[in-house]
Design an enzyme around this catalytic site. Structure first.
Site, PDB file in Angstrom:
ATOM      1  N   LYS A  56      88.021  62.330  76.744  1.00 21.49           N
ATOM      2  CA  LYS A  56      88.890  62.537  75.574  1.00 21.49           C
ATOM      3  C   LYS A  56      90.073  63.441  75.922  1.00 21.49           C
ATOM      4  O   LYS A  56      91.205  63.165  75.539  1.00 21.49           O
ATOM      5  CB  LYS A  56      88.099  63.169  74.412  1.00 21.49           C
ATOM      6  CG  LYS A  56      86.958  62.322  73.883  1.00 21.49           C
ATOM      7  CD  LYS A  56      86.352  62.913  72.613  1.00 21.49           C
ATOM      8  CE  LYS A  56      85.652  64.240  72.818  1.00 21.49           C
ATOM      9  NZ  LYS A  56      84.428  64.151  73.661  1.00 21.49           N
TER      10      LYS A  56
ATOM     11  N   ARG B 254      82.381  73.127  84.516  1.00 26.26           N
ATOM     12  CA  ARG B 254      82.594  74.084  83.434  1.00 26.26           C
ATOM     13  C   ARG B 254      81.277  74.797  83.167  1.00 26.26           C
ATOM     14  O   ARG B 254      80.213  74.232  83.455  1.00 26.26           O
ATOM     15  CB  ARG B 254      83.026  73.308  82.179  1.00 26.26           C
ATOM     16  CG  ARG B 254      84.280  73.838  81.560  1.00 26.26           C
ATOM     17  CD  ARG B 254      84.839  72.847  80.563  1.00 26.26           C
ATOM     18  NE  ARG B 254      83.954  72.613  79.424  1.00 26.26           N
ATOM     19  CZ  ARG B 254      84.242  71.764  78.439  1.00 26.26           C
ATOM     20  NH1 ARG B 254      85.366  71.095  78.475  1.00 26.26           N
ATOM     21  NH2 ARG B 254      83.407  71.600  77.437  1.00 26.26           N
TER      22      ARG B 254
ATOM     23  N   ARG C  99      74.135  69.233  74.565  1.00 26.74           N
ATOM     24  CA  ARG C  99      75.415  68.753  74.011  1.00 26.74           C
ATOM     25  C   ARG C  99      75.337  67.268  73.666  1.00 26.74           C
ATOM     26  O   ARG C  99      75.851  66.835  72.642  1.00 26.74           O
ATOM     27  CB  ARG C  99      76.559  69.016  74.993  1.00 26.74           C
ATOM     28  CG  ARG C  99      76.913  70.494  75.062  1.00 26.74           C
ATOM     29  CD  ARG C  99      77.783  70.824  76.251  1.00 26.74           C
ATOM     30  NE  ARG C  99      79.066  70.178  76.192  1.00 26.74           N
ATOM     31  CZ  ARG C  99      79.809  69.894  77.257  1.00 26.74           C
ATOM     32  NH1 ARG C  99      79.383  70.196  78.461  1.00 26.74           N
ATOM     33  NH2 ARG C  99      80.974  69.323  77.123  1.00 26.74           N
TER      34      ARG C  99
ATOM     35  N   ARG D 293      83.462  66.695  64.244  1.00 25.79           N
ATOM     36  CA  ARG D 293      82.181  66.464  64.912  1.00 25.79           C
ATOM     37  C   ARG D 293      81.018  66.461  63.941  1.00 25.79           C
ATOM     38  O   ARG D 293      79.881  66.225  64.363  1.00 25.79           O
ATOM     39  CB  ARG D 293      81.947  67.575  65.943  1.00 25.79           C
ATOM     40  CG  ARG D 293      82.324  67.201  67.383  1.00 25.79           C
ATOM     41  CD  ARG D 293      82.222  68.463  68.196  1.00 25.79           C
ATOM     42  NE  ARG D 293      81.884  68.315  69.571  1.00 25.79           N
ATOM     43  CZ  ARG D 293      82.752  68.576  70.576  1.00 25.79           C
ATOM     44  NH1 ARG D 293      83.994  68.892  70.321  1.00 25.79           N
ATOM     45  NH2 ARG D 293      82.344  68.511  71.814  1.00 25.79           N
TER      46      ARG D 293
ATOM     47  N   ARG E  41      82.204  68.378  87.001  1.00 25.25           N
ATOM     48  CA  ARG E  41      83.332  69.062  86.364  1.00 25.25           C
ATOM     49  C   ARG E  41      83.298  70.574  86.563  1.00 25.25           C
ATOM     50  O   ARG E  41      84.344  71.209  86.658  1.00 25.25           O
ATOM     51  CB  ARG E  41      83.335  68.700  84.875  1.00 25.25           C
ATOM     52  CG  ARG E  41      84.675  68.799  84.248  1.00 25.25           C
ATOM     53  CD  ARG E  41      84.732  68.040  82.941  1.00 25.25           C
ATOM     54  NE  ARG E  41      83.857  68.601  81.929  1.00 25.25           N
ATOM     55  CZ  ARG E  41      83.914  68.233  80.641  1.00 25.25           C
ATOM     56  NH1 ARG E  41      84.766  67.320  80.235  1.00 25.25           N
ATOM     57  NH2 ARG E  41      83.098  68.765  79.762  1.00 25.25           N
TER      58      ARG E  41
HETATM   59  P1  AMP Z   1      84.540  70.390  74.046  1.00 23.84           P
HETATM   60  O1  AMP Z   1      85.544  71.034  74.930  1.00 23.84           O
HETATM   61  O2  AMP Z   1      85.187  69.508  72.988  1.00 23.84           O
HETATM   62  O3  AMP Z   1      83.460  69.663  74.789  1.00 23.84           O
HETATM   63  O4  AMP Z   1      83.825  71.544  73.228  1.00 23.84           O
HETATM   64  C1  AMP Z   1      83.091  72.560  73.893  1.00 23.84           C
HETATM   65  C2  AMP Z   1      82.169  73.247  72.914  1.00 23.84           C
HETATM   66  O5  AMP Z   1      82.937  73.826  71.843  1.00 23.84           O
HETATM   67  C3  AMP Z   1      81.173  72.317  72.209  1.00 23.84           C
HETATM   68  O6  AMP Z   1      80.007  72.101  72.973  1.00 23.84           O
HETATM   69  C4  AMP Z   1      80.889  73.105  70.933  1.00 23.84           C
HETATM   70  O7  AMP Z   1      80.021  74.197  71.199  1.00 23.84           O
HETATM   71  C5  AMP Z   1      82.254  73.679  70.606  1.00 23.84           C
HETATM   72  N1  AMP Z   1      83.053  72.794  69.743  1.00 23.84           N
HETATM   73  C6  AMP Z   1      84.226  72.167  70.059  1.00 23.84           C
HETATM   74  N2  AMP Z   1      84.681  71.460  69.021  1.00 23.84           N
HETATM   75  C7  AMP Z   1      83.784  71.619  68.019  1.00 23.84           C
HETATM   76  C8  AMP Z   1      83.683  71.115  66.692  1.00 23.84           C
HETATM   77  N3  AMP Z   1      84.606  70.279  66.181  1.00 23.84           N
HETATM   78  N4  AMP Z   1      82.619  71.504  65.946  1.00 23.84           N
HETATM   79  C9  AMP Z   1      81.686  72.338  66.446  1.00 23.84           C
HETATM   80  N5  AMP Z   1      81.711  72.833  67.682  1.00 23.84           N
HETATM   81  C10 AMP Z   1      82.749  72.483  68.473  1.00 23.84           C
END
Ligand code: AMP
Length: 182
Positions: free
Chosen positions: A13, A129, A140, A88, A127
């Site tokens: 994404k 991270r 996740r 989400r 990756r």
């Molecule tokens: P991402 O970089 O989108 O994979 O997000 C990393 C982490 O941030 C996720 O595993 C969640 O803990 C948190 N996170 C990001 N976006 C959201 C969202 N829209 N709602 C809840 N938690 C989020």
């Protein structure tokens, strides 16, 4: 254009959102990036969010909605945006709908980037991270299946849900996205 990029962690994404941002000249809003930035700054919101992120759990809706609403209020979002990693949960989707309604603007498309689970696991393991460690990745993916995936029906009912194959080079996937968005 107002676009939501949808899909499990690791489907690409973020990579595609940057390409779309450059092509469409609208901001890229990644809630993951915003939360990591808040965390790096050490704000109370960032510290609280970090506890959930480390465990691979979704951060609470109230906290996420606060940062998204602040960001959407910025002038550069008025012509459009690409949302990456938001919404989400159903509460987040409903809040976005309310915002769109209040502003009298539509959501053009929600694009699910589809990638098989074994490929996702392989990509995430490369990756590096901090939340890409195996146990956290499993959590996740579980959170995605349980809380986020049901939104496919939510958006399908509204006639804005599309799916593209996320396997291929970033440019190949991007061409598929463009054919959906235009
Ligand atoms: P991402 O970089 O989108 O994979 O997000 C990393 C982490 O941030 C996720 O595993 C969640 O803990 C948190 N996170 C990001 N976006 C959201 C969202 N829209 N709602 C809840 N938690 C989020």
């Amino acid at each position: 254009m107002r676009i939501v990029l949808f899909g499990a962690p690791g489907v690409g994404k973020g990579t595609q959102a940057v390409k779309l941002r450059d092509q469409l000249e609208v901001p890229h809003l990644s809630t993951g990036d915003m939360l990591r930035a808040a965390r790096a700054e050490g704000t109370p919101l960032g510290v609280e969010a970090g506890k959930f992120m480390d465990q691979g759990k979704l951060v609470g809706d109230a906290l996420v909605l606060k940062i998204v609403e602040d960001r959407l209020a910025q002038p550069d979002c008025q012509e459009g945006f690409i949302l990456d990693g938001f919404p989400r949960t159903e509460i987040q989707a409903k809040t976005l709908d309310r915002w769109l309604e209040q502003h009298g603007v539509p959501l053009n498309c929600v694009i699910k980037i589809a990638v098989d689970r074994d490929i996702i696991l392989e990509r995430l393991s490369q990756r590096g991270r901090t939340d890409d460690e195996a146990a956290v990745v499993a959590e996740r993916l579980e959170q995605y299946e349980r809380l986020t995936k049901p939104l496919i029906h939510y958006y399908a009912e509204r006639g804005v849900m599309y799916e593209v194959d996320g396997v291929g080079t970033p440019n190949e996937v991007f061409q598929r996205l463009l054919s959906v968005c235009q």
